[in-house]
Design a protein around this motif. Structure first.
Motif, mmCIF file in Angstrom:
data_model
loop_
_atom_site.group_PDB
_atom_site.id
_atom_site.type_symbol
_atom_site.label_atom_id
_atom_site.label_comp_id
_atom_site.label_asym_id
_atom_site.label_seq_id
_atom_site.Cartn_x
_atom_site.Cartn_y
_atom_site.Cartn_z
ATOM 1 N N MET B 201 19.227 38.518 34.390
ATOM 2 C CA MET B 201 19.985 38.921 33.465
ATOM 3 C C MET B 201 20.380 40.563 33.827
ATOM 4 O O MET B 201 19.381 41.426 34.245
ATOM 5 N N LEU B 202 21.473 40.746 34.085
ATOM 6 C CA LEU B 202 22.100 42.187 34.558
ATOM 7 C C LEU B 202 22.611 42.831 33.381
ATOM 8 O O LEU B 202 23.701 42.536 32.967
ATOM 9 N N ASP B 203 22.141 44.067 33.116
ATOM 10 C CA ASP B 203 22.890 44.899 32.050
ATOM 11 C C ASP B 203 23.668 46.040 32.650
ATOM 12 O O ASP B 203 23.292 46.937 33.440
ATOM 13 N N GLU B 204 24.982 45.665 32.591
ATOM 14 C CA GLU B 204 26.140 46.538 33.259
ATOM 15 C C GLU B 204 25.791 46.804 34.630
ATOM 16 O O GLU B 204 25.545 48.026 35.156
ATOM 17 N N PRO B 205 25.658 45.924 35.641
ATOM 18 C CA PRO B 205 25.438 46.033 37.073
ATOM 19 C C PRO B 205 26.417 46.861 37.742
ATOM 20 O O PRO B 205 26.151 47.489 38.545
ATOM 21 N N MET B 206 27.684 47.218 37.224
ATOM 22 C CA MET B 206 28.609 48.038 37.859
ATOM 23 C C MET B 206 28.664 49.417 37.488
ATOM 24 O O MET B 206 29.363 50.310 37.949
ATOM 25 N N ALA B 207 28.123 49.821 36.224
ATOM 26 C CA ALA B 207 28.097 51.176 35.786
ATOM 27 C C ALA B 207 27.852 52.152 36.683
ATOM 28 O O ALA B 207 26.715 51.947 37.196
ATOM 29 N N GLY B 208 28.469 52.874 36.767
ATOM 30 C CA GLY B 208 28.147 54.203 37.854
ATOM 31 C C GLY B 208 27.950 53.723 39.166
ATOM 32 O O GLY B 208 27.454 54.531 39.881
ATOM 33 N N VAL B 209 28.476 52.744 39.766
ATOM 34 C CA VAL B 209 28.474 52.455 41.052
ATOM 35 C C VAL B 209 29.847 52.857 41.748
ATOM 36 O O VAL B 209 31.054 52.722 41.365
ATOM 37 N N ASN B 210 29.398 53.280 43.004
ATOM 38 C CA ASN B 210 30.773 53.729 43.825
ATOM 39 C C ASN B 210 31.615 52.590 44.337
ATOM 40 O O ASN B 210 31.063 51.553 44.796
ATOM 41 N N PRO B 211 32.893 52.868 43.956
ATOM 42 C CA PRO B 211 33.794 51.777 44.427
ATOM 43 C C PRO B 211 33.462 51.031 45.757
ATOM 44 O O PRO B 211 33.607 49.734 45.971
ATOM 45 N N ALA B 212 32.997 51.656 46.625
ATOM 46 C CA ALA B 212 32.698 50.912 48.021
ATOM 47 C C ALA B 212 31.674 50.142 47.970
ATOM 48 O O ALA B 212 31.661 49.185 48.956
ATOM 49 N N LEU B 213 30.854 50.280 46.771
ATOM 50 C CA LEU B 213 29.837 49.294 46.676
ATOM 51 C C LEU B 213 30.031 48.100 45.930
ATOM 52 O O LEU B 213 29.362 46.918 45.918
ATOM 53 N N THR B 214 31.102 48.017 45.143
ATOM 54 C CA THR B 214 31.352 47.074 44.098
ATOM 55 C C THR B 214 31.393 45.845 44.626
ATOM 56 O O THR B 214 30.778 44.643 44.313
ATOM 57 N N GLN B 215 32.148 45.682 45.828
ATOM 58 C CA GLN B 215 32.372 44.415 46.495
ATOM 59 C C GLN B 215 31.023 43.773 47.107
ATOM 60 O O GLN B 215 30.654 42.619 46.640
ATOM 61 N N SER B 216 30.224 44.642 47.345
ATOM 62 C CA SER B 216 28.945 44.369 47.981
ATOM 63 C C SER B 216 28.080 43.593 46.863
ATOM 64 O O SER B 216 27.594 42.399 47.030
ATOM 65 N N LEU B 217 28.218 44.317 45.765
ATOM 66 C CA LEU B 217 27.297 44.061 44.560
ATOM 67 C C LEU B 217 27.673 42.557 43.856
ATOM 68 O O LEU B 217 27.039 41.725 43.604
ATOM 69 N N LEU B 218 29.291 42.465 43.968
ATOM 70 C CA LEU B 218 29.728 41.245 43.490
ATOM 71 C C LEU B 218 29.248 40.005 44.167
ATOM 72 O O LEU B 218 28.960 38.921 43.731
ATOM 73 N N ASP B 219 29.252 40.203 45.650
ATOM 74 C CA ASP B 219 28.996 39.248 46.293
ATOM 75 C C ASP B 219 27.471 38.770 46.138
ATOM 76 O O ASP B 219 27.255 37.602 46.327
ATOM 77 N N HIS B 220 26.662 39.706 46.072
ATOM 78 C CA HIS B 220 25.151 39.619 45.672
ATOM 79 C C HIS B 220 25.064 38.862 44.649
ATOM 80 O O HIS B 220 24.272 37.941 44.595
ATOM 81 N N ILE B 221 25.891 38.955 43.235
ATOM 82 C CA ILE B 221 25.644 38.219 42.284
ATOM 83 C C ILE B 221 26.188 36.656 42.490
ATOM 84 O O ILE B 221 25.648 35.805 42.136
ATOM 85 N N LEU B 222 27.331 36.599 43.269
ATOM 86 C CA LEU B 222 27.573 35.237 43.519
ATOM 87 C C LEU B 222 26.643 34.627 44.212
ATOM 88 O O LEU B 222 26.614 33.569 44.052
ATOM 89 N N ASP B 223 25.778 35.473 45.203
ATOM 90 C CA ASP B 223 24.912 34.702 45.962
ATOM 91 C C ASP B 223 24.144 34.068 45.145
ATOM 92 O O ASP B 223 23.156 33.279 45.537
#
Lengths: 327, 307, 440
Positions: B201-223
């Protein structure tokens, strides 16, 4: 003229005095509480009082042997930690501070009141409990040592005993703090909710930490009464504050910090008060009396606590890298 | 495993629900079922969920305007808060009166809105802390390393493997406090994986994240999904929700107001109402809550996209 | 009645002994203190004839009372005697030590009681082998057996004490609410007020009212100085709350011993502290000081309530207390509010110190520290950070302490209050008026 040799020799004696050992051990217990777990225990004086009275009362009133008296003191401090911890460890950190400081004062008042004079000796305290320890002394009678470190057999015996306990406690703390247990404990200090979310029973770990540090305080209380009598006025809140000063001086989340902190604290304090007393005697400070000179060092301790917290929160032995993050 | 350099279009899981998609609809294989969960603060009802099921093996987004009770609902599900009434279960086991740490041990791991990286622990220690069932975490065994040394080595190997996947391996000896906001989010997610959870359960995983890292975070969630885990996340970023979520649950004023496939849900009048309802008549420029203005803009943009 | 004053110094004396012990015990010398069996080795304690005697005269309205039972205990020795037809009694004891003497109130005639509950006196020999110990019997209005009257007297005392605690507690609570700081140095702000009063009335000879005003103004100035010189810079540095709390502990220690450095360890009385209790309200005897103290507290507390509820700056204070970032965002100058809170807190603590000096009675260097825990208990009981909670908490603590002396020995009266604190935290951690905290 000022007798410098005397001042230095008195100060040097504090390096290995049982009082220094007792404060070092109590500060180590506080390091487990405050430095590693983040628990604000302001009742370390209470744990020390339990050690002192637990030992003395078991010996004097019940005639227990030394080992049983020690166990009684430890048992009392475990019960005390449970009583303090059960209501407060689920609450915000400052509640534990208020409850521990209040509980330590309750203990002191109970040990001071005339109501239990038969057992506690009320304000004048207890003595005559050292027979068992003295009887265990393997050192033959006589005077040993060199220079300022010349003591009789009993004085050497309590120094050896005291510092042995301190070293064992330090080794024990070192080994648990580098284990997974220590990792959980340090995690709780940083953020207990995060640790809880990782499946650790935070409440139980905090209780274990409170008990362990409290038992160290209790053992320190027993070392503390070896060279003196048990007097309830020794266990005021100021005692806890002094131990905090030592902890902050050495470094709160370190093993060596509390020990070396205690040595530095007592040597410096002894040197300072010795020097002040002699300086007043020699007429260097005409505006000050002997009594006032004695009070100066308490002011000094207070100011030192403030400066340390603000300017060097990680203490002497704290990690330099930490400094940029410790606020 | 997905490649950060070339974002791929995620494969959406479909056919999650039984019958008509709508608030409280049945799922084919629910992992969480909540029934009549209610939580009030003083006179204010923060959460009042009649019925909701979270589908297994999919990525579910929990969205809603500010103050909809999303985080409170998260806290209730994970044992960090207690509801006034209601039943809720995870994997068929009731979670009522189960403390937070036991919920976590059952395989339901959460992260926090404000990241909780343990600042004065190294990145590697942060990771190791996440592992379950460590015998060295017992005070008495901790004194004797031979009880836990070999397990510790296994945990360390696993931690390093996951850190490498999250590209944090170069930082493993640094204090977590030295990481950037986005890196901390990554660390928190990586740490959650140490316990092999069934539901993350992720509470706002994107909040405050540098745009450069968002894609990587998204991929990890899909992972996470591709490794067989279920994901439930709270998010304000609607693009992200549409991009990766298989199912969307919309909350407003403590209630579930809509549910469904992300593209369907965006068209639901109840959702538009939930976001814009209170603000229909007010001039958006004058709104004093900057965050809600942002939501409204985000919603408008999405609604326009869909049409 | 003039004799009451000679009883009181005994209890004060005990405090002084304690303080002396503290100071001497905290010194470096690890010498075992062994006061007992010092130089009286030759005394045979089994002998019927004792070397040391306590004696006294029990009179009520100048009439000797016969058959009143007096007991002595201490140092493992116990004995009892009755007064003769002249009201006189003598008790021999084996050692030249401190003993506890108790007058059995049941053996007094109807309607007579020992003053101030002093039926037990700690006595110690001076230079001579005889020590006279006097029990002072109360007025006709005081009825021994009337439990209700006893309770009433304690309740009035408790209210008085609770009100003066409230003055300090509200300041502490406001500071906690607006800055998050648990200020241990509040004790010294209390002491400071009393010491300034002592300086300007006793030492400089100013009239009482002027000395009080100056003392309060200087206390307010101390609050201002502490915030401007210490706390604001530390806030700007971003020092965390727990380090701040430890700083306040260091400050408390440093200030306390600075006071002792300049004022010494003795206890001194403010002018009027020894006024007789001449106001009679049923069973209650009050001095003008008691009445003035309570009236002052009530008026000042009402003024503070008005300030917090009705004035702009008071409302701003509550807003900052509630949610500091939100208050800042809505245009409140948080730093200014905090400064005002420190000034107000300092003034209230100073006034509380003056009243506490009259209540104890006496001014001493650590008088604030003696009640610091009670102030903390009051604030916690009422709910951390709520001003009105602090008031309620103080009254409860004050009442509880005084009323509990009906059952508890007077040297244990603080124990009850601190126990209640722990119990309240157990069952209602948010305090009596506090709100439940929201998690997450």
């Amino acid at each position: 003229m000022i007798d410098w040799i005397q001042i230095f020799s008195n100060a040097a004696q504090e390096l290995i005095s049982p009082t220094t050992a007792a404060y070092a051990l109590a500060a180590l217990g506080l390091a487990i509480h405050f430095g590693y777990t983040g628990l604000l225990n302001f009742g370390q004086a209470g744990f020390m009082a339990l050690g002192a009275y637990g030992f003395a009362i078991s010996t004097l009133t019940f005639g227990f042997p030394v080992w049983a008296s020690v166990l009684v003191g430890i048992g009392a401090s475990i019960v005390f930690a449970l009583i303090l911890g059960i209501p407060t460890l689920r609450l915000r950190a400052d509640y534990l501070a208020i409850v521990t400081i209040a509980a330590a004062e309750i203990l002191r008042l109970i040990f001071t009141t005339n109501t239990f004079d038969d057992v506690t000796g009320s304000a004048s305290g207890l003595q005559g409990y050292k027979g068992g320890i003295a009887a265990m002394n393997p050192i033959p009678d006589g005077t040993y040592g060199f220079g300022p470190f010349t003591y009789n057999a009993y004085d050497w015996w309590i120094r050896i005993l005291g510092w042995t306990v301190v070293i064992l406690a330090a080794l024990f703390t070192w080994s648990i703090m580098r284990s997974p247990w220590g990792r959980v404990i340090k995690g709780i200090r940083e953020d207990e909710d995060a640790v809880r979310a990782l499946g650790k029973n935070v409440y139980s770990y905090k209780m274990q930490s409170l008990i362990l540090g409290g038992v160290f305080g209790t053992l320190a209380g027993m070392i503390f009464i070896m060279p003196r009598a048990v007097v309830p006025a020794n266990y005021q809140t100021s005692l806890t504050f002094f131990i905090y000063a030592i902890l902050l001086l050495g470094g709160a989340a370190t093993i060596l910090g509390p020990i070396v902190g205690s040595m530095i604290f007592w040597v410096l304090l002894s040197f300072f008060s010795g020097f002040m007393a002699r300086a007043v005697e020699a007429g260097w400070l005409p505006f000050m009396t002997q009594v006032q000179a004695g009070q100066l060092r308490f002011i000094l301790v207070g100011v030192a606590i403030m400066l340390l917290v603000v300017f060097r929160p990680q203490g002497i032995f704290g990690n330099k890298k930490e400094l940029s993050f410790v606020r | 495993m997905s490649d950060n350099a070339t974002p791929t279009t995620p494969v959406k899981t479909t056919g999650l629900h039984v019958g008509e998609a709508g608030p409280g609809c049945k799922k084919v294989d629910p992992i969480i079922i909540a029934d009549g969960v209610k939580r009030t603060f003083g006179g204010l009802t923060a959460v009042d969920v009649a019925h909701v099921e979270i589908p297994r093996g999919a990525i579910t987004a929990l969205i809603g305007p500010n103050g909809a009770g999303k985080t409170t609902f998260f806290n209730l599900l994970t044992g960090f808060d207690k509801p006034d009434e209601g039943k809720w279960e995870f994997d068929g086991r009731s979670l009522a009166h189960v403390p937070a740490y036991r919920v976590a041990r059952m395989g339901l791991i959460r992260t926090f809105q404000l990241t909780k990286a343990l600042g004065l622990l190294t990145v590697l220690d942060n990771m190791k802390l996440g592992a379950k069932g460590q015998s060295g975490e017992n005070l008495f065994r901790s004194v004797f390393p031979f009880f836990w040394r070999s397990q510790e080595d296994e945990i360390e190997a696993k931690a390093k493997e996951i850190l490498a996947r999250f590209k944090l391996d170069a930082k493993q000896e640094d204090y977590a406090a030295s990481l950037s906001g986005g890196q901390r989010k990554l660390l928190e997610m990586a740490r959650a994986l140490m316990s092999d959870p069934t539901l993350v359960m992720l509470d706002e995983p994107m909040a405050g994240v540098n745009p450069a890292l968002t894609q990587s975070l998204l991929d990890h969630i899909l992972d996470l999904k591709s490794q067989g885990m279920t994901v439930l996340f709270v998010e304000h970023d609607m693009h992200m929700v549409r991009h990766i979520a298989d199912w969307v649950i919309v909350m407003a004023e403590g209630k579930i107001v809509a549910e469904g496939d992300p593209h369907e849900v965006m068209r639901d009048p109840a959702v538009i109402d939930a976001y814009l309802g209170a603000h229909h008549d007010t001039d958006l420029g004058d709104d004093d809550d900057p965050e809600s203005v942002e939501h409204i803009h985000a919603m408008k943009e999405l609604i326009d996209d869909e049409q | 009645m003039e004799s009451t004053q000679s009883v009181r110094p005994h209890s004060r004396g005990r405090w002084l002994i304690l303080l002396g012990l503290l100071v001497s015990a905290l010194t470096l010398s690890g010498i075992a203190a062994s006061p007992a069996m010092a130089d009286e080795g030759g005394t045979d304690s089994q002998a019927e004839e004792f070397e040391y005697f306590f004696s006294g005269n029990v009179k009520y309205n100048d009439e000797p009372l016969e058959g009143v039972s007096i007991a002595v205990s201490g140092n493992g020795f116990e004995a009892e005697t009755e007064t003769d037809e002249n009201g006189q009694w003598t008790l021999g004891v084996p050692e030249k030590e401190a003993y506890e003497l108790t007058l059995d109130e049941d053996t007094l005639p109807e309607g007579v009681i020992v003053e101030d509950g002093q039926s037990t006196i700690d006595a110690e020999f001076g230079l001579t082998k005889r020590k006279s110990v006097n029990f002072f019997l109360g007025e006709g209005q005081r009825v021994t057996t009337d439990y209700g009257a006893q309770v009433l007297i304690r309740v009035v005392n408790g209210l008085n004490f609770g009100l003066l605690l409230a003055l300090a507690a509200i300041g502490l609570s406001l500071i906690f609410g607006t800055t998050g700081l648990s200020n241990f140095a509040h004790a010294e702000m209390i002491t400071f007020g009393a010491l300034m009063m002592l300086t300007f009335s006793n030492m400089l000879g100013l009239p009482v009212w002027l000395a009080i005003l100056i003392a309060i103004a200087l206390s307010a100035g101390l609050g201002w100085t502490l915030d401007a010189g210490l706390w604001k810079p530390l806030r700007k540095r971003g020092v965390g709350l727990i380090p701040l709390m430890i700083v306040s502990i260091g400050l408390s220690l440093a200030l306390r011993y600075t006071f002792q450095f300049f004022y010494g360890g003795s206890t001194r009385q403010l002018p009027g502290a020894t006024l007789p209790r001449e106001i009679v309200l049923g069973p209650i005897l009050l001095s003008w000081i008691d009445v003035a103290s309570m009236a002052t507290s009530v008026i000042v507390l009402l003024a503070v309530a008005y300030f917090l509820l009705r004035t702009r700056i008071g409302k701003a204070t509550r807003a900052v207390s509630d949610n500091s970032p939100l208050a800042a965002a809505s245009g409140i100058d948080v730093d200014r509010v905090i400064r005002i809170v420190w000034v107000l807190g300092g003034a209230l603590a100073g006034l509380s110190g003056i009243l506490w000096a009259y209540f104890r009675p006496g001014v001493s260097w650590d008088m604030g520290f003696q009640i610091l825990l009670l102030v903390f208990a009051a604030v916690t009981l009422g709910g951390l950070g709520t001003a009105f909670g602090a008031l309620v908490g103080s009254l409860i603590v004050g009442l509880f302490i005084e009323v509990s002396t009906l059952w508890l020995p007077s040297d244990m009266k603080y124990v009850g209050a601190l126990l209640v604190l722990i119990l309240v935290l157990l069952f209602r951690p948010q305090g009596i008026l506090g709100r439940r905290e929201r998690i997450g």
